[in-house]
Every structure is written in structure tokens, then in C-alpha cells.
Scaffold this motif. Sequence first.
Motif, PDB file in Angstrom:
ATOM      1  N   GLU A  70       0.921  -1.155   0.051  1.00 42.55           N
ATOM      2  CA  GLU A  70       0.032   0.084   0.032  1.00 42.55           C
ATOM      3  C   GLU A  70       0.660   1.251  -0.044  1.00 42.55           C
ATOM      4  O   GLU A  70       0.422   2.329  -0.869  1.00 42.55           O
ATOM      5  CB  GLU A  70      -1.079   0.009   1.018  1.00 42.55           C
ATOM      6  N   GLY A  71       2.197   1.315   0.716  1.00 45.10           N
ATOM      7  CA  GLY A  71       2.983   2.281   0.662  1.00 45.10           C
ATOM      8  C   GLY A  71       3.608   2.496  -0.529  1.00 45.10           C
ATOM      9  O   GLY A  71       3.556   3.755  -0.956  1.00 45.10           O
ATOM     10  N   VAL A  72       3.723   1.603  -1.121  1.00 47.09           N
ATOM     11  CA  VAL A  72       4.457   1.711  -2.719  1.00 47.09           C
ATOM     12  C   VAL A  72       3.375   2.359  -3.450  1.00 47.09           C
ATOM     13  O   VAL A  72       3.656   3.008  -4.383  1.00 47.09           O
ATOM     14  CB  VAL A  72       5.044   0.302  -3.062  1.00 47.09           C
ATOM     15  N   ARG A  73       2.298   1.860  -3.422  1.00 51.43           N
ATOM     16  CA  ARG A  73       1.056   2.093  -4.293  1.00 51.43           C
ATOM     17  C   ARG A  73       0.827   3.773  -4.078  1.00 51.43           C
ATOM     18  O   ARG A  73       0.599   4.413  -4.979  1.00 51.43           O
ATOM     19  CB  ARG A  73      -0.253   1.534  -3.781  1.00 51.43           C
ATOM     20  N   GLN A  74       1.226   4.393  -2.977  1.00 55.52           N
ATOM     21  CA  GLN A  74       0.697   5.708  -2.697  1.00 55.52           C
ATOM     22  C   GLN A  74       2.221   6.627  -2.604  1.00 55.52           C
ATOM     23  O   GLN A  74       1.844   7.671  -2.661  1.00 55.52           O
ATOM     24  CB  GLN A  74       0.357   5.852  -0.951  1.00 55.52           C
ATOM     25  N   LYS A  76       4.375   6.498  -0.521  1.00 48.86           N
ATOM     26  CA  LYS A  76       4.968   7.180   0.773  1.00 48.86           C
ATOM     27  C   LYS A  76       4.838   5.965   1.935  1.00 48.86           C
ATOM     28  O   LYS A  76       3.291   5.604   1.948  1.00 48.86           O
ATOM     29  CB  LYS A  76       4.304   8.392   1.205  1.00 48.86           C
ATOM     30  N   PHE A  77       5.549   5.405   2.915  1.00 52.47           N
ATOM     31  CA  PHE A  77       4.997   4.673   3.609  1.00 52.47           C
ATOM     32  C   PHE A  77       5.432   5.307   5.078  1.00 52.47           C
ATOM     33  O   PHE A  77       6.577   5.628   5.451  1.00 52.47           O
ATOM     34  CB  PHE A  77       5.928   3.328   3.641  1.00 52.47           C
ATOM     35  N   PHE A 120      10.111   6.661   2.696  1.00 49.19           N
ATOM     36  CA  PHE A 120       9.734   6.178   4.197  1.00 49.19           C
ATOM     37  C   PHE A 120       9.750   7.510   4.897  1.00 49.19           C
ATOM     38  O   PHE A 120      10.642   8.142   4.976  1.00 49.19           O
ATOM     39  CB  PHE A 120      10.572   5.267   4.567  1.00 49.19           C
ATOM     40  N   ALA A 121       8.757   7.620   5.515  1.00 49.48           N
ATOM     41  CA  ALA A 121       8.461   8.994   6.436  1.00 49.48           C
ATOM     42  C   ALA A 121       8.002   8.619   7.773  1.00 49.48           C
ATOM     43  O   ALA A 121       7.011   7.757   8.041  1.00 49.48           O
ATOM     44  CB  ALA A 121       7.495   9.830   5.693  1.00 49.48           C
TER      45      ALA A 121
END
Length: 175
Positions: A70-74, A76-77, A120-121
Motif C-alpha cells: 500500500e505504501g508503494v502504491r501511494q 509513501k510509507f 519512508f516517512a
Amino acid sequence: MTFSLYDAIIPGNQQIVGAVIGLIEKAEAHCAETDGCTEEDLVQAKLAEDMLPLAFQVKWVTTHSMGAIEGVRQGKFSPDVAPPPATLADLKSGLARTRDELAALTAAEVNGFVGKDMVFAFNEMEIPFTAENFLLSFSQPNFYFHATTAYDILRHRGVKLGKRDFLGQMRVKAG
């Protein structure tokens, strides 16, 4: 033979998510069969005082598998810092949902992530990655760390587990 990002990530995640479901089922049986063992004892069990309990370890198995996708899709993780589920049944339900979501992924989608920028945040920190480097060098090691730690916590607390329980359903050669 071509080996893709999908091949490097998804089948292993499916295997270990399934195995962790089995670990939780054995933990449920252990609580039912063992005087003095409560579900809360296991859910809150830790290997060391400065480590997070079983509930977080299991939650982060889902976070570093489907949550990473999901992070990759957006693009940002950010780590999910919400409290984990409080019962073994709820942990197992989250794992089952993750298993089903992983099964629904297509190789085309996951392989299409290659080269995609993402970050990555956490709080003020941001670390830039390509999708494949994030999945392979950050989420995959974390995924296996948390699955192993969940296994270790349960084994340490007396749940009868062996290496085969951790491995889950291996992908053996057919025929």
C-alpha cells in the motif's frame, strides 16, 4: 528463467503470513489447554523488557507485507503506530485479511513498481527509495524479523512450536 519483484516478495510473504496464522492458532490452543495461561499473557508477552509485545510483532507482519505494498502504491510509507489488536482472534483476523489481499495482487502490478520513487516517512525523517529497494531492503527484512520474533515469543512462553511451524506451507516442486 526470469525472476521478478513479485517472485522475490509476494510468495514468501504469503507463506509466512500463513505460518503466523498457524502460530496464532497454536497459541489459542495452548491457552485453552494450559492452566494459568491467559490470552492476554500471550498477546502482551515480550522477549525483553525493551521490546514490543507479541501483538505488535504480529501487527507488523501485516504492516511490512501488505502495508508495504500500500505504501508503494501511494508513494509513501509511514509506520502504523496505532495500538495493535488486543486478542489472538483479532490478530488472526488481520493476518487472514492480509493473506487474502496478498493473494489478490497480480504479478503485473507488483512488477510495475520497479523504478517507482517512494519515501519512508516517520516524524520529521524522510528516506527516499525506489519501490524495489524499499520492499527488498527495508520491508522484507522487517517482515521476517517480526515473524521470527512472534515465533520466538510464543516458543519462549511454552507454546509447542517447531521450525516447521515457522516455515509454513513450502512451495515444493510439483510432480
